[in-house]
Scaffold this motif. Structure first.
Motif, mmCIF file in Angstrom:
data_model
loop_
_atom_site.group_PDB
_atom_site.id
_atom_site.type_symbol
_atom_site.label_atom_id
_atom_site.label_comp_id
_atom_site.label_asym_id
_atom_site.label_seq_id
_atom_site.Cartn_x
_atom_site.Cartn_y
_atom_site.Cartn_z
ATOM 1 N N ARG A 39 -50.031 18.189 2.969
ATOM 2 C CA ARG A 39 -49.974 19.042 1.780
ATOM 3 C C ARG A 39 -48.649 19.808 1.779
ATOM 4 N NH1 ARG A 39 -51.228 19.136 -3.161
ATOM 5 N NH2 ARG A 39 -51.848 21.125 -4.014
ATOM 6 N N GLY A 40 -47.845 19.606 0.738
ATOM 7 C CA GLY A 40 -46.573 20.303 0.621
ATOM 8 C C GLY A 40 -45.460 19.748 1.497
ATOM 9 N N CYS A 41 -45.646 18.573 2.071
ATOM 10 C CA CYS A 41 -44.603 18.009 2.931
ATOM 11 C C CYS A 41 -43.519 17.331 2.094
ATOM 12 C CB CYS A 41 -45.197 17.016 3.923
ATOM 13 S SG CYS A 41 -45.537 15.387 3.229
ATOM 14 N N VAL A 42 -42.429 17.022 2.752
ATOM 15 C CA VAL A 42 -41.336 16.252 2.157
ATOM 16 C C VAL A 42 -41.203 14.983 2.983
ATOM 17 C CG1 VAL A 42 -38.859 16.213 1.700
ATOM 18 C CG2 VAL A 42 -40.150 18.339 1.398
ATOM 19 N N VAL A 43 -41.138 13.846 2.309
ATOM 20 C CA VAL A 43 -40.962 12.578 3.019
ATOM 21 C C VAL A 43 -39.774 11.850 2.410
ATOM 22 C CG1 VAL A 43 -42.693 11.409 1.594
ATOM 23 C CG2 VAL A 43 -42.080 10.443 3.795
ATOM 24 N N THR A 44 -38.879 11.377 3.274
ATOM 25 C CA THR A 44 -37.666 10.713 2.809
ATOM 26 C C THR A 44 -37.313 9.548 3.719
ATOM 27 O OG1 THR A 44 -36.279 12.200 4.113
ATOM 28 C CG2 THR A 44 -36.641 12.810 1.818
ATOM 29 N N ALA A 45 -36.571 8.617 3.161
ATOM 30 C CA ALA A 45 -36.021 7.518 3.947
ATOM 31 C C ALA A 45 -34.891 8.071 4.813
ATOM 32 C CB ALA A 45 -35.498 6.424 3.028
ATOM 33 N N VAL A 46 -34.754 7.530 5.999
ATOM 34 C CA VAL A 46 -33.699 7.947 6.929
ATOM 35 C C VAL A 46 -32.877 6.708 7.257
ATOM 36 C CG1 VAL A 46 -33.238 8.850 9.243
ATOM 37 C CG2 VAL A 46 -35.148 9.763 7.914
ATOM 38 N N GLU A 47 -31.578 6.832 7.140
ATOM 39 C CA GLU A 47 -30.729 5.675 7.405
ATOM 40 C C GLU A 47 -30.400 5.509 8.886
ATOM 41 O OE1 GLU A 47 -30.573 3.438 5.175
ATOM 42 O OE2 GLU A 47 -31.604 4.828 3.857
ATOM 43 N N ASP A 48 -30.260 6.623 9.601
ATOM 44 C CA ASP A 48 -30.058 6.504 11.047
ATOM 45 C C ASP A 48 -30.363 7.838 11.705
ATOM 46 O OD1 ASP A 48 -26.458 6.885 11.513
ATOM 47 O OD2 ASP A 48 -27.832 7.943 10.218
ATOM 48 N N ILE A 49 -30.684 7.762 12.984
ATOM 49 C CA ILE A 49 -30.930 8.949 13.792
ATOM 50 C C ILE A 49 -29.952 8.882 14.957
ATOM 51 C CG2 ILE A 49 -32.583 10.155 15.278
ATOM 52 C CD1 ILE A 49 -34.827 8.947 13.690
ATOM 53 N N PRO A 50 -29.298 9.977 15.286
ATOM 54 C CA PRO A 50 -28.420 9.953 16.455
ATOM 55 C C PRO A 50 -29.190 9.521 17.694
ATOM 56 C CG PRO A 50 -28.156 11.997 15.222
ATOM 57 C CD PRO A 50 -29.322 11.262 14.616
ATOM 58 N N ASP A 51 -28.525 8.844 18.599
ATOM 59 C CA ASP A 51 -29.107 8.388 19.866
ATOM 60 C C ASP A 51 -30.071 7.219 19.708
ATOM 61 O OD1 ASP A 51 -27.707 10.474 21.090
ATOM 62 O OD2 ASP A 51 -29.407 11.834 20.902
ATOM 63 N N THR A 52 -30.046 6.522 18.581
ATOM 64 C CA THR A 52 -30.840 5.305 18.458
ATOM 65 C C THR A 52 -29.889 4.137 18.245
ATOM 66 O OG1 THR A 52 -31.098 5.553 16.071
ATOM 67 C CG2 THR A 52 -32.861 6.446 17.448
ATOM 68 N N VAL A 57 -33.365 0.079 14.118
ATOM 69 C CA VAL A 57 -34.008 0.918 13.108
ATOM 70 C C VAL A 57 -33.387 0.788 11.718
ATOM 71 C CG1 VAL A 57 -34.830 2.593 14.806
ATOM 72 C CG2 VAL A 57 -32.591 2.907 13.758
ATOM 73 N N ASP A 58 -32.586 -0.214 11.480
ATOM 74 C CA ASP A 58 -31.860 -0.343 10.219
ATOM 75 C C ASP A 58 -32.808 -0.476 9.030
ATOM 76 O OD1 ASP A 58 -29.498 -0.430 8.783
ATOM 77 O OD2 ASP A 58 -29.373 -2.614 8.879
ATOM 78 N N ASN A 59 -32.753 0.495 8.119
ATOM 79 C CA ASN A 59 -33.514 0.510 6.867
ATOM 80 C C ASN A 59 -35.032 0.528 7.037
ATOM 81 O OD1 ASN A 59 -31.218 0.520 5.205
ATOM 82 N ND2 ASN A 59 -31.012 -1.682 5.446
ATOM 83 N N ILE A 60 -35.538 1.008 8.155
ATOM 84 C CA ILE A 60 -36.996 1.056 8.318
ATOM 85 C C ILE A 60 -37.507 2.415 8.781
ATOM 86 C CG2 ILE A 60 -37.328 -1.427 8.623
ATOM 87 C CD1 ILE A 60 -37.386 -0.973 11.639
ATOM 88 N N LEU A 61 -36.639 3.409 8.889
ATOM 89 C CA LEU A 61 -37.063 4.737 9.316
ATOM 90 C C LEU A 61 -37.383 5.628 8.125
ATOM 91 C CD1 LEU A 61 -34.481 5.682 12.081
ATOM 92 C CD2 LEU A 61 -36.844 4.965 12.401
ATOM 93 N N PHE A 62 -38.358 6.519 8.323
ATOM 94 C CA PHE A 62 -38.584 7.582 7.365
ATOM 95 C C PHE A 62 -39.001 8.837 8.107
ATOM 96 C CE2 PHE A 62 -42.520 5.190 7.572
ATOM 97 C CZ PHE A 62 -43.553 6.114 7.490
ATOM 98 N N GLU A 63 -38.829 9.968 7.436
ATOM 99 C CA GLU A 63 -39.084 11.268 8.053
ATOM 100 C C GLU A 63 -40.075 12.047 7.202
ATOM 101 O OE1 GLU A 63 -36.537 15.134 9.583
ATOM 102 O OE2 GLU A 63 -35.700 13.873 8.007
ATOM 103 N N ILE A 64 -41.011 12.685 7.889
ATOM 104 C CA ILE A 64 -41.935 13.606 7.234
ATOM 105 C C ILE A 64 -41.605 14.998 7.759
ATOM 106 C CG2 ILE A 64 -44.346 14.312 6.962
ATOM 107 C CD1 ILE A 64 -45.104 11.367 7.532
ATOM 108 N N ILE A 65 -41.365 15.938 6.846
ATOM 109 C CA ILE A 65 -41.161 17.346 7.209
ATOM 110 C C ILE A 65 -42.345 18.103 6.621
ATOM 111 C CG2 ILE A 65 -39.652 19.352 7.113
ATOM 112 C CD1 ILE A 65 -37.337 17.380 6.498
ATOM 113 N N THR A 66 -43.156 18.682 7.491
ATOM 114 C CA THR A 66 -44.356 19.374 7.038
ATOM 115 C C THR A 66 -44.001 20.720 6.422
ATOM 116 O OG1 THR A 66 -44.734 20.474 9.152
ATOM 117 C CG2 THR A 66 -45.723 18.289 8.869
#
Length: 97
Positions: A39-52, A57-66
């Motif tokens: 409830r009230g979260c933000v979800v977005t596609a992520v292109e890369d994360i440092p240290d990966t 992970v190319d084009n398959i990551l996403f992030e949820i921020i509660t």
């Protein structure tokens, strides 16, 4: 996975009443290992994360921020699946209870 620097396979179940994404050990078990309140979260596609490694992970990551600003990084099986998860989670975050 981002906090531990390794990825773990999990089974996810999306619910809208209440708005949670529960996760389970894929090897079995009826009780969830944990849950992400959507409830009230933000979800977005992520292109890369440092240290990966980029090829992992190319084009398959996403992030949820509660709503209380906890960041979860998830990896889908494919770019199409990532898009489907993002749309479904965004819908539950807006309309779920």
């Amino acid at each position: 996975g981002h906090r531990r620097k390794n990825w773990k396979v999990r089974k996810f179940v999306l619910r809208d009443d209440p708005a949670y994404l529960h996760y389970y050990d894929p090897a079995g078990g009826e009780e969830p290992l944990g849950a992400i309140h959507l409830r009230g979260c933000v979800v977005t596609a992520v292109e890369d994360i440092p240290d990966t490694k980029k090829y992992d992970v190319d084009n398959i990551l996403f992030e949820i921020i509660t709503a209380n600003e906890i960041h979860y990084y998830l990896q889908a099986a494919s770019p199409t699946e990532r898009t489907e998860w993002i749309k479904a989670i965004q819908s539950v975050a807006r309309s779920g209870k």
